[in-house]
Write an enzyme that holds these catalytic residues in place. Structure first.
Site, PDB file in Angstrom:
ATOM      1  N   ASP A 176       0.849  -1.185   0.000  1.00  0.00           N
ATOM      2  CA  ASP A 176       0.000   0.000   0.000  1.00  0.00           C
ATOM      3  C   ASP A 176       0.891   1.244   0.000  1.00  0.00           C
ATOM      4  OD1 ASP A 176      -3.124   0.653   0.713  1.00  0.00           O
ATOM      5  OD2 ASP A 176      -1.753   2.201   1.474  1.00  0.00           O
ATOM      6  N   ASN A 184      -2.819  13.056  -4.405  1.00  0.00           N
ATOM      7  CA  ASN A 184      -3.985  13.455  -5.202  1.00  0.00           C
ATOM      8  C   ASN A 184      -4.485  14.835  -4.781  1.00  0.00           C
ATOM      9  OD1 ASN A 184      -4.226  11.246  -6.929  1.00  0.00           O
ATOM     10  ND2 ASN A 184      -5.411  10.056  -5.444  1.00  0.00           N
ATOM     11  N   HIS A 189      -5.291  14.287  -9.551  1.00  0.00           N
ATOM     12  CA  HIS A 189      -5.383  12.856  -9.837  1.00  0.00           C
ATOM     13  C   HIS A 189      -4.491  12.442 -11.007  1.00  0.00           C
ATOM     14  CE1 HIS A 189      -8.562  11.782  -6.990  1.00  0.00           C
ATOM     15  NE2 HIS A 189      -9.051  12.989  -7.222  1.00  0.00           N
ATOM     16  N   ASP A 193      -2.089   9.292 -10.884  1.00  0.00           N
ATOM     17  CA  ASP A 193      -2.031   8.213 -11.883  1.00  0.00           C
ATOM     18  C   ASP A 193      -0.584   7.951 -12.310  1.00  0.00           C
ATOM     19  OD1 ASP A 193      -4.740   7.944 -11.770  1.00  0.00           O
ATOM     20  OD2 ASP A 193      -5.151   8.990 -13.664  1.00  0.00           O
ATOM     21  N   GLU A 219      -4.551   2.589  -4.327  1.00  0.00           N
ATOM     22  CA  GLU A 219      -3.109   2.443  -4.163  1.00  0.00           C
ATOM     23  C   GLU A 219      -2.724   1.078  -3.602  1.00  0.00           C
ATOM     24  OE1 GLU A 219      -4.520   4.620  -0.388  1.00  0.00           O
ATOM     25  OE2 GLU A 219      -5.202   4.216  -2.423  1.00  0.00           O
TER      26      GLU A 219
END
Length: 303
Positions: A176, A184, A189, A193, A219
């Protein structure tokens, strides 16, 4: 009709004699001539108009278009099976219906007619095989798309649901990204990405081809390590991946001169015990991951 492939190199007098006993049919635009899955006792020789062969009742997928002089339904007649496709008139059309009995008589009366009929059937079967191969390739492509994460190209949760119960003697790395929400929130975002893609590529490069690397969503990542090969230590692998992620420099929007993001990752590791289910194994890996998070992140914890 002498120009029809069905009557190639056959005497005109014999053709006229044969056709005089056939029944003429008229079809309106959109009318079904042959329905898939049924048995038919005649083939149709198109005189005028146009017929379309398709695999679904709604005609969404067309196999071919038949023009005057071509026939429909011959494969079903020759094989004695039900029809495999639909045939529909695309415009007002006329066709001669040639019964099974008439067809048999013509075959017995003319060796050339037999050859013509077989050549037509062979061409149709060849076309059907090509279509089937194309459909198979397309199906495999769709299956691959369905089991792949669109953003990172890694395997996804759907692949895991189909394969998880087959895992035996494996180790699981539950990963994680740390503080991913803040990336973000701060950079947008799009930047998030980019981070996910960069991390996914690092995970892909850092694992063996026979290990399964997945993005479960957001994630969250999972790596299934095949322990049967005898050349993988999951704890050492996890630590190498943690260090590789920590050393990443991820430029925003691909601009090498822009600010570069640094990220870290927390990893939980669990090795499957005898008769342990996949769900139990994943739960232990998740618990180890939560332990890594609670102990300050950017570390590996063994279940």
């Amino acid at each position: 009709m002498e120009q029809s492939p069905l009557f190639q190199d056959i005497d005109r007098y014999l053709i006229n004699l044969w056709l005089s006993s056939c029944t003429e049919h008229s079809f309106e635009a959109g009318q079904v001539v042959i329905e898939a899955g049924t048995r038919t006792n005649e083939i149709f020789l198109l005189l005028s108009g146009e017929l379309r062969v398709h695999v679904e009742a709604d005609g969404a997928e067309s196999l071919r278009t038949l023009e005057p002089g071509e026939i429909a339904g011959e494969v079903s007649i020759l094989t004695g099976s039900t029809t495999s496709a639909w045939v529909t008139a695309t415009q007002p059309s006329r066709a001669l219906g040639i019964s099974r009995e008439e067809l048999t008589q013509w075959v017995q009366q003319s060796h050339q007619f037999s050859l013509n009929l077989l050549q037509i059937a062979n061409h149709r079967l060849h076309s059907s095989n090509l279509h089937a191969r194309h459909q198979h390739r397309e199906k495999r492509k769709l299956q691959a798309i369905a089991m792949t994460d669109g953003l990172t190209g890694l395997l996804n949760r759907h692949w895991l649901s189909l394969n998880a119960q087959r895992f035996q003697g494996v180790s699981v790395l539950a990963l994680d990204l740390d503080h991913f929400k803040s990336i973000n929130d701060r950079f947008g975002h799009g930047a998030g990405d980019q981070v996910l893609q960069a991390v996914a590529e690092q995970l892909r490069q850092g694992t063996r081809p026979h290990d399964a690397v997945m993005r479960l969503g957001g994630e969250e990542f999972v790596i299934v390590v095949d322990m049967s090969r005898g050349d993988g230590d999951p704890l050492q692998l996890a630590e190498r991946l943690r260090v590789a992620i920590e050393e990443l420099h991820i430029p925003l929007c691909g601009d090498e001169g822009a600010d570069q993001l640094r990220v870290t990752i927390s990893i939980g590791v669990a090795t499957q015990a005898r008769q342990e289910s996949w769900e139990q194994l994943l739960e232990r890996a998740d618990q180890a991951l939560y332990s890594a998070k609670n102990k300050g992140r950017n570390q590996v914890q063994l279940a």
